[in-house]
Design a protein around this motif. Structure first.
Motif, PDB file in Angstrom:
ATOM      1  N   GLU A  60       0.839  -1.194   0.000  1.00 46.40           N
ATOM      2  CA  GLU A  60       0.000   0.000   0.000  1.00 46.40           C
ATOM      3  C   GLU A  60       0.872   1.242   0.000  1.00 46.40           C
ATOM      4  O   GLU A  60       2.028   1.206   0.443  1.00 46.40           O
ATOM      5  N   LEU A  61       0.292   2.364  -0.465  1.00 45.98           N
ATOM      6  CA  LEU A  61       0.944   3.654  -0.353  1.00 45.98           C
ATOM      7  C   LEU A  61       0.296   4.419   0.795  1.00 45.98           C
ATOM      8  O   LEU A  61      -0.932   4.460   0.909  1.00 45.98           O
ATOM      9  N   GLY A  62       1.116   4.995   1.640  1.00 43.24           N
ATOM     10  CA  GLY A  62       0.601   5.740   2.774  1.00 43.24           C
ATOM     11  C   GLY A  62       1.682   5.962   3.808  1.00 43.24           C
ATOM     12  O   GLY A  62       2.838   5.568   3.628  1.00 43.24           O
ATOM     13  N   GLY A  63       1.296   6.598   4.903  1.00 39.00           N
ATOM     14  CA  GLY A  63       2.235   6.921   5.959  1.00 39.00           C
ATOM     15  C   GLY A  63       2.100   6.009   7.163  1.00 39.00           C
ATOM     16  O   GLY A  63       1.448   4.956   7.108  1.00 39.00           O
ATOM     17  N   LEU A  64       2.699   6.434   8.263  1.00 42.13           N
ATOM     18  CA  LEU A  64       2.684   5.638   9.490  1.00 42.13           C
ATOM     19  C   LEU A  64       1.258   5.424   9.991  1.00 42.13           C
ATOM     20  O   LEU A  64       0.908   4.332  10.450  1.00 42.13           O
ATOM     21  N   GLU A  65       0.434   6.445   9.877  1.00 39.92           N
ATOM     22  CA  GLU A  65      -0.955   6.335  10.325  1.00 39.92           C
ATOM     23  C   GLU A  65      -1.702   5.245   9.553  1.00 39.92           C
ATOM     24  O   GLU A  65      -2.483   4.477  10.126  1.00 39.92           O
ATOM     25  N   ASP A  66      -1.435   5.153   8.249  1.00 34.56           N
ATOM     26  CA  ASP A  66      -2.059   4.101   7.431  1.00 34.56           C
ATOM     27  C   ASP A  66      -1.570   2.712   7.850  1.00 34.56           C
ATOM     28  O   ASP A  66      -2.334   1.746   7.855  1.00 34.56           O
ATOM     29  N   ALA A  67      -0.286   2.626   8.186  1.00 34.61           N
ATOM     30  CA  ALA A  67       0.273   1.349   8.636  1.00 34.61           C
ATOM     31  C   ALA A  67      -0.351   0.929   9.966  1.00 34.61           C
ATOM     32  O   ALA A  67      -0.662  -0.253  10.177  1.00 34.61           O
ATOM     33  N   ILE A  68      -0.545   1.898  10.859  1.00 33.79           N
ATOM     34  CA  ILE A  68      -1.183   1.599  12.151  1.00 33.79           C
ATOM     35  C   ILE A  68      -2.622   1.128  11.932  1.00 33.79           C
ATOM     36  O   ILE A  68      -3.084   0.167  12.564  1.00 33.79           O
TER      37      ILE A  68
END
Length: 581
Positions: free
Chosen positions: A496-504
């Motif tokens: 996926e593309l995204g930041g730390l918040e998306d990973a959480i």
């Protein structure tokens, strides 16, 4: 006997005095640290100054002495910056944000994460203004998210596209007789190419062009949306440097107005219908707005792996298997932790340390869901420790891949011959050996090459298993080649593309929980010797003294050169130092 009693009394008196002096230090520090509480006043504007170096994770020293004496230097961490912007969105006392920073101390993926959070802030209906005397390219990228963007009348905007320059040393080596003996696997493993060639290879030019184009595409597409300028027009502006003065910048809609700083302050006042109260980002974070409060029992562990990977303990700036593996074990052992997010920001390094961390993560994954969030870099060894996650999330501008291995040793044989130095060796056995003052013999090369090939095969197998791909498919996109997160999504290296918040959020879904709080790992403590290692200039450590003396940019170059001496064993390391300004 009397002498012995006096001696013991003197020693005891010395330690009592030392203890009392220590207590006095603590008392003075407590008094000095008891300043006024930071209060966010009504009609405040949050000012973003992001010139300080921004780390993914910049924890406070957990030792009581460091906290009492305030020996921990001020730092900015990405999570606190993002949390502060999120809190400002809901804070009735914050009416808007002013982006006013001379530089951006964040990497490209970090900057993109901050920009996304600012876009979310705008959804609240609050304003974002930006002002500067001169905009660097990365600074303009961030500031272009603003509703209104202003420039000093004699200012300019650096908007000219991305470029890369690499120095080649082959002719220098031939001339002076000092060279690097190189053993590598991967036609794109270009960390060592400058020592082997006097010009750029076609393979290297291909990959540099590819990832620069990918990053520039993110630049222009994001700016196009917020500034309402077509990508084609932005490229024309870059081709012709049409942000080189304020008038051209305004004509080409890069800015909304040409004003002085005092006029910008007046615009902020008008935006809040009264005299605005400006609060800077650091103070806002200190007021408690750098964290998101939660009373949830369940936890998501976020383990930060930042810096080059080196065999050993590690610290805040270096990934060592000692500290990271202990953090992984703690997260697994904690029953309240329902999933683990590994935040990787690393160009790689020791292949051995990478394997040891990989193994600990493999064991952890059997107990709890594992998600990886990639920051600015998750390349080579940085990808090695990420590849076995259940889900991998990367920013579009993350630099990743670089699945390749190399070994490099300095050699001064030709120089020693020119200087009349002859090295003679005596050995008890015929095992492969290496001398700085002798040419690399075939036996040593063969043994080293075997080690490089073995680690490369292991690396590719780790990726193939983790990503559920065949060895051949991974090998085809490996060979040391660097990819952006956007490209890695297309070739299957990330999910996926995204930041730390998306990973959480991905970890929360895998753990199947509704509410949670974040637990950050690892924690750091300085020993007492390091705490009192204060210079006459008031700096806590030698790095800060050097940075003060030579400047931040020169310090980064110094740090990179200094790291070279710590490269031991076969390396899984990214071939470039990539800086976008």
């Amino acid at each position: 006997m009397k002498f012995l009693r006096n001696l013991l009394a003197s020693i005891l008196g010395f330690f009592i005095s030392l203890f009392l002096l220590f207590c006095l230090f603590l008392l003075i520090a407590a008094i000095a640290g008891g300043g006024d509480e930071i209060v966010v006043k009504p009609n405040s504007v949050l000012e973003l100054d992001l010139a300080k170096q921004i780390k993914d994770y910049a924890p406070k020293d957990t030792s009581p002495l460091a906290q009492a004496l305030e020996l921990d230097s001020e730092k900015l961490s990405l999570d606190k910056v993002l949390n502060a912007i999120e809190n400002a969105q809901l804070d009735d006392n914050i009416k808007g944000i002013s982006i006013k920073t001379n530089a951006i101390g964040a990497g490209m993926a970090q900057t993109q994460a901050i920009r996304k959070k600012l876009e979310e802030f705008k959804e609240s209906g609050k304003f974002i203004y930006a002002y500067n005397d001169v905009y660097s390219q990365k600074n303009y990228y961030l500031s272009s998210v603003a509703d209104s963007l202003f420039l000093n009348p004699v200012g300019q905007i650096d908007f000219s596209g991305l470029s890369s320059e690499i120095l080649y040393y082959k002719d220098f080596e031939d001339k002076y007789g000092v060279k690097m003996e190189v053993v590598r696997h991967g036609k794109y493993k270009s960390a060592v190419e400058p020592y082997l060639e006097n010009k750029m290879s076609d393979a290297n030019r291909e990959q540099i062009t590819s990832f620069l184009t990918s990053i520039w595409s993110e630049f222009t597409s994001n700016i196009s949306k917020t500034r309402n300028i077509s990508v084609e027009q932005l490229n024309l502006i870059a081709d012709n440097s049409e942000g080189r003065n304020a008038e051209l910048a305004l004509k080409n809609k890069l800015i909304d107005g040409i004003i002085y700083k005092d006029e910008y302050t007046e615009k902020l006042n008008n935006a809040v219908d009264t005299k605005s109260n400006t609060i800077d980002l650091m103070d806002y974070i200190k007021s408690g707005k750098g964290r998101i409060s939660s009373t949830a029992k369940d936890k998501i562990a976020v383990i930060y792996a930042q810096g080059q990977i080196m065999y050993g303990e590690g610290n805040e700036d270096v990934i060592g298997q000692g500290m990271i593996n202990r953090a992984i074990k703690k997260a697994v052992k904690d029953k309240k932790v329902k999933a683990i997010v590994l935040r990787v920001n690393s160009p790689g390094g020791s292949a051995l340390a990478s394997e040891l961390i990989w193994r600990e993560l493999e064991l952890a994954k059997k107990e709890k869901p594992l998600v990886v969030s990639m920051g600015n870099l998750a390349a080579s060894g940085g990808y090695y420790i990420a590849c076995n996650a259940d889900v991998i999330v990367a920013e579009p501008t993350t630099i990743t891949g670089s699945i390749g291995v190399f070994g490099a040793l300095p050699n001064a044989y030709e120089l020693s011959q020119k200087m009349g130095i002859n090295a003679e060796q005596v050995s008890t056995n015929k095992s492969a050996s290496y001398s700085l003052f002798e040419p690399m013999d075939q036996k040593f090369y063969d043994v080293t090459k075997e080690g490089v090939e073995q680690i490369y095969t292991t690396f590719v197998n780790r990726v193939a298993t983790g990503r559920k791909m065949t060895f051949e498919k991974v090998d085809a996109i490996a060979q040391g080649r660097v990819w952006t997160g956007k490209e890695a999504l297309e070739n299957g290296l990330v999910d996926e593309l995204g930041g730390l918040e998306d990973a959480i959020n991905a970890a929360v879904q895998l753990a199947d929980i509704k509410s949670y709080r974040i637990r950050n790992y690892p924690s750091y403590k300085k020993d007492i010797k390091e705490m009192f290692n204060i210079s006459p200039f008031g700096k806590v450590n030698k790095e800060e003294i050097i940075k003060e003396a030579i400047g931040t940019e020169n310090y980064e170059l110094f740090r990179q050169i200094n790291e070279f001496k710590n490269m031991e064993g076969i390396q899984a390391r990214m071939p470039y130092v990539i800086q976008i300004k």
